[in-house]
Structure formats: C-alpha cells, structure tokens
Design an enzyme around this catalytic site. Sequence first.
Site, PDB file in Angstrom:
ATOM      1  N   GLU A  36     -19.777  -2.158  11.237  1.00 52.71           N
ATOM      2  CA  GLU A  36     -19.366  -3.358  10.687  1.00 52.71           C
ATOM      3  C   GLU A  36     -20.258  -4.524  10.882  1.00 52.71           C
ATOM      4  O   GLU A  36     -20.004  -5.328  10.002  1.00 52.71           O
ATOM      5  CB  GLU A  36     -18.120  -3.689  11.891  1.00 52.71           C
ATOM      6  CG  GLU A  36     -16.839  -2.976  11.841  1.00 52.71           C
ATOM      7  CD  GLU A  36     -16.065  -3.174  10.563  1.00 52.71           C
ATOM      8  OE1 GLU A  36     -16.207  -4.286   9.669  1.00 52.71           O
ATOM      9  OE2 GLU A  36     -15.379  -2.221   9.960  1.00 52.71           O
ATOM     10  N   CYS A 191      -8.021  -4.074  -6.062  1.00 48.86           N
ATOM     11  CA  CYS A 191      -7.758  -5.464  -5.955  1.00 48.86           C
ATOM     12  C   CYS A 191      -9.047  -6.355  -6.201  1.00 48.86           C
ATOM     13  O   CYS A 191      -9.381  -7.097  -5.335  1.00 48.86           O
ATOM     14  CB  CYS A 191      -7.200  -5.970  -5.040  1.00 48.86           C
ATOM     15  SG  CYS A 191      -6.145  -7.702  -5.109  1.00 48.86           S
ATOM     16  N   CYS A 198      -4.260  -3.921 -11.665  1.00 50.98           N
ATOM     17  CA  CYS A 198      -2.921  -4.095 -11.228  1.00 50.98           C
ATOM     18  C   CYS A 198      -2.110  -2.982 -11.625  1.00 50.98           C
ATOM     19  O   CYS A 198      -1.205  -2.435 -10.674  1.00 50.98           O
ATOM     20  CB  CYS A 198      -2.485  -5.242 -11.971  1.00 50.98           C
ATOM     21  SG  CYS A 198      -3.219  -6.772 -11.109  1.00 50.98           S
ATOM     22  N   CYS A 201      -1.831  -0.784  -8.693  1.00 53.47           N
ATOM     23  CA  CYS A 201      -1.452  -1.174  -7.302  1.00 53.47           C
ATOM     24  C   CYS A 201      -0.275  -1.086  -6.654  1.00 53.47           C
ATOM     25  O   CYS A 201       0.883  -1.299  -7.378  1.00 53.47           O
ATOM     26  CB  CYS A 201      -1.827  -2.844  -7.663  1.00 53.47           C
ATOM     27  SG  CYS A 201      -1.437  -3.589  -5.812  1.00 53.47           S
ATOM     28  N   CYS A 207       3.791  -8.931  -5.639  1.00 54.71           N
ATOM     29  CA  CYS A 207       2.487  -9.817  -5.761  1.00 54.71           C
ATOM     30  C   CYS A 207       2.795 -11.132  -6.721  1.00 54.71           C
ATOM     31  O   CYS A 207       3.069 -10.917  -7.778  1.00 54.71           O
ATOM     32  CB  CYS A 207       1.519  -9.174  -6.322  1.00 54.71           C
ATOM     33  SG  CYS A 207      -0.138 -10.012  -6.424  1.00 54.71           S
TER      34      CYS A 207
END
Length: 346
Positions: A36, A191, A198, A201, A207
């Site tokens: 991370e 995205c 899209c 998606c 959305c």
Amino acid sequence: MTDWFAEQLLQWYDQHGRKDLPWHRDPSAYRIWVSEIMLQQTQVTTVIPYFERFMERFPTVEALAAASTDEVMGYWSGLGYYARARNLHKAAITVVEEHGGAFPASKDLIQALPGIGRSTAAAIVAQAHGQRAAILDGNAKRVLARYHAVEGWPGRTAVANELWEHAEAHTPDERIQAYTQAIMDLGAMVCTRRRPGCAACPVREGCLAYGRNNPEAYPGSKPKKEKPEKSVWMLVIEDGEGRILLEQRPPSGIWGGLMSFPEADPALQPEELPEHCETALGLETSEPETQEPFRHTFSHYHLWIRPVRLTAISTRALQDDRSRSWLHRESALEAGLPAPIRRLLG
DNA sequence: TAGCCGTGGGA
DNA sequence: TTCCCAAGGCT
C-alpha cells in the site's frame, strides 16, 4: 448489509477482478502494508518489481526494522516520494519496539504510524484482517464521483468529505477483502480516467455520470498552475581511481536525504567551477567538461540539470566529512539515488 | 488549506 | 513535446 452497488461490484470482481498480484500471495498485514505504501501515487506495474525485491530482502517487519535507513533507501531508489521509505522504516522500528513485532490490528493504531493515513489504514485492516473499513484511493474516488455525479476536485475538503460518505455507505459487512479489491480494480480496469469502458461496467444502470453521458467530466480536475523553471550545475567529479564524489542531500526538500552529486549555483560560469570546487569542496580539479543539459520535471517545477564532468587532482579535506564520500560506480548504484542521478552515473 | 514530495506512462 | 496524473500523506 450489502447494497446493490456493492453486490454488483462483488459479482463483477468474481469474474474479472485481479486476484494474483504479488501481495495477494500471503496477504499478511506486513506485506499489504508495504504494498500500500509503494502504491501511493504509483501504478501497479511500476510497483511490482520493487515489491518483489523489497520482500526478498526484508521478508518480515523485524528484518526491515533491523536494516539501516541507507539500505532501505537503496531498495526504494527510483520509486520516488522517498519520505515514504523513511516513514516505512521508522514505522517498522516502532512496530518492533512498541508492539513487540506484531503489526497492530486496530485501524487507529495503524493510522498512528508515520506514512499511514485514513485510506491506507483502511486498506490494510480490510485486506489483511477482513475488518469493515472504507477506502478512498484514486480509483474509488473516480468510481464514486462518477456514480454519484459528485462535482468538484477531490482535493477540496468538501468534495473529499462527500466522497468519503459515499465510500462508507457502500462498504459491505461481508467479503470486505473482495469488495476493497473490486472497487480499485473497477477504477483501474473499467472506470478509467479517459475512455472509460462503460459497456463493461456492472453499475452503469445506477451511474449518474453515465446517465448524463459525460463520465469523463468526473472527478473534477485540479486547478492548473504554472510550473517554474529552475536550473543547477551537477558536478560529476571523478578521482584518479575511478571513484565518484557523492554527497548526502539535506533531510527535507527534493530528494531529501538521498545521495547525489554536489551542486553549484547556475549563475556561475563554467570556467568558475574549478574555483568553486576548491572553496566549497576543498578539491583541486581539472578543466570542466560541460555536457548537454536535460530537463527533469517534478510535480511543482521543472529542473534543468546541467552536468559537468571534472577530474579531481587531489582529494584532501574530504575524509572528515560524513556527508560526502567517494564511491565506485557499483557501490554508488547500491545507494539511495534519485533516478536522474542514477541515469547520469550510467 | 494549499504547497510539497518523484517517476514513468499515456495521449 | 508537453501535459496530466497514478492504490496519498505530511506540514
């Protein structure tokens, strides 16, 4: 509770998500933590080789804590944002000394460690311990800003707060590891910032940005500012035995604490540089050989690097100074070096 | 709060 | 070539 958005993401993740990244193998808190930190503002493909090398050398938090900062910086060399490495090392020492080597399991304790903020702490407890915690990295920001048509640049506190609320609201109670990876994968793979996919998606029905037919308008972009141009002489000084003079940079500022070439005021003329070496470094040098300048771009300014090659005739007055050292190329390359300096060393 | 902190990839 | 910015945090 798992809302429709989370349910859709989880189903999509099961089919398309990434499950074989290096830190997914043995996802201990230590490995997730290191990944991370490396992934902050840094793309996955860039991180992977660094992560593998780092883990081979520092397989446990004890190994990391026991190493010298210089060696840690050497393994970070080229990744950028070097304060991340310093904080990582400092935090490892804290974990060993104050938590007995066991990485803390509570989000608040984790967030108290240097270099770990709200999102990174959440990512660690979610992925390593399965605790319910909302993340809000760049991917989640983009997905949520589009899904809810949140206006404005996320660097503004009000916008960030709104995104955090959406992030908290969608985070499910179950399958936290999968959901956390899912929202990041959706942002990274579907995205995307430009030309989002899209059609592929799983949440486009809900959305708002898709409904408005302008997903690329979200999130709002950062206000642009002029980048100043700076310039500096970089003195590449070699002695008769093929050793190069490096010095440690100040702890704060650009490339803080890293080894680099001595620098000189760009206002100096090339023929004035030997005198500068004499007074500033206590070195007698040959004539300077200037090389082609190149421009290096930082986040906030451009730096014209003007390399100058000089040969040292005498190396007196340097043994006492711990911040300067003569190194052969091979050992210099093992030190923590900024990327352009590494390149200049060849 | 806004500026600072790196590097490499994509367009 | 130039600009934007990516699994952010610190001051």
